[in-house]
Write an enzyme that holds these catalytic residues in place. Sequence first.
Site, PDB file in Angstrom:
ATOM      1  N   ARG A 183     -45.260 -17.394   2.773  1.00  0.00           N
ATOM      2  CA  ARG A 183     -44.193 -17.666   1.801  1.00  0.00           C
ATOM      3  C   ARG A 183     -43.546 -16.378   1.301  1.00  0.00           C
ATOM      4  O   ARG A 183     -42.316 -16.285   1.220  1.00  0.00           O
ATOM      5  CB  ARG A 183     -44.722 -18.480   0.619  1.00  0.00           C
ATOM      6  CG  ARG A 183     -45.102 -19.917   1.000  1.00  0.00           C
ATOM      7  CD  ARG A 183     -45.698 -20.666  -0.169  1.00  0.00           C
ATOM      8  NE  ARG A 183     -46.883 -19.934  -0.641  1.00  0.00           N
ATOM      9  CZ  ARG A 183     -47.421 -20.075  -1.840  1.00  0.00           C
ATOM     10  NH1 ARG A 183     -46.894 -20.894  -2.721  1.00  0.00           N
ATOM     11  NH2 ARG A 183     -48.492 -19.401  -2.185  1.00  0.00           N
ATOM     12  N   ASN A 219     -45.795 -24.315  -0.072  1.00  0.00           N
ATOM     13  CA  ASN A 219     -46.885 -24.900   0.700  1.00  0.00           C
ATOM     14  C   ASN A 219     -46.916 -26.396   0.451  1.00  0.00           C
ATOM     15  O   ASN A 219     -46.644 -26.859  -0.662  1.00  0.00           O
ATOM     16  CB  ASN A 219     -48.233 -24.308   0.274  1.00  0.00           C
ATOM     17  CG  ASN A 219     -48.448 -22.906   0.775  1.00  0.00           C
ATOM     18  OD1 ASN A 219     -47.802 -22.452   1.706  1.00  0.00           O
ATOM     19  ND2 ASN A 219     -49.375 -22.202   0.151  1.00  0.00           N
TER      20      ASN A 219
END
Length: 98
Positions: A27, A45
């Site tokens: 990320r 996520n």
Amino acid sequence: MSETPSDSDRTRAHVFVTGRVQGVFYRANTRDTANERGVDGWVRNLDDGRVEAVFEGVPDAVDSMVEWCESGSSDAEVDDVKAEYEEPEGLDGFEVRR
């Protein structure tokens, strides 16, 4: 001459990444790469182990982010990337969502 792209010059990709993509800075690396390429959106996520992301910007930059997702961070092991192209919503900036 530099102009701000209008919505008609922008596209949006909604992306789902499968593989070992959580806990490997995927990320953060997505956010950093999107910022470098001038792409707006977000990444997060999912409970099932995938990463979901939205990229908005000029088509070449958005396409480059979708392509980037196929490798991602150096510790990631990407099995699959699914991208759906949609109408942009006018996102501004890029964030990591929790």
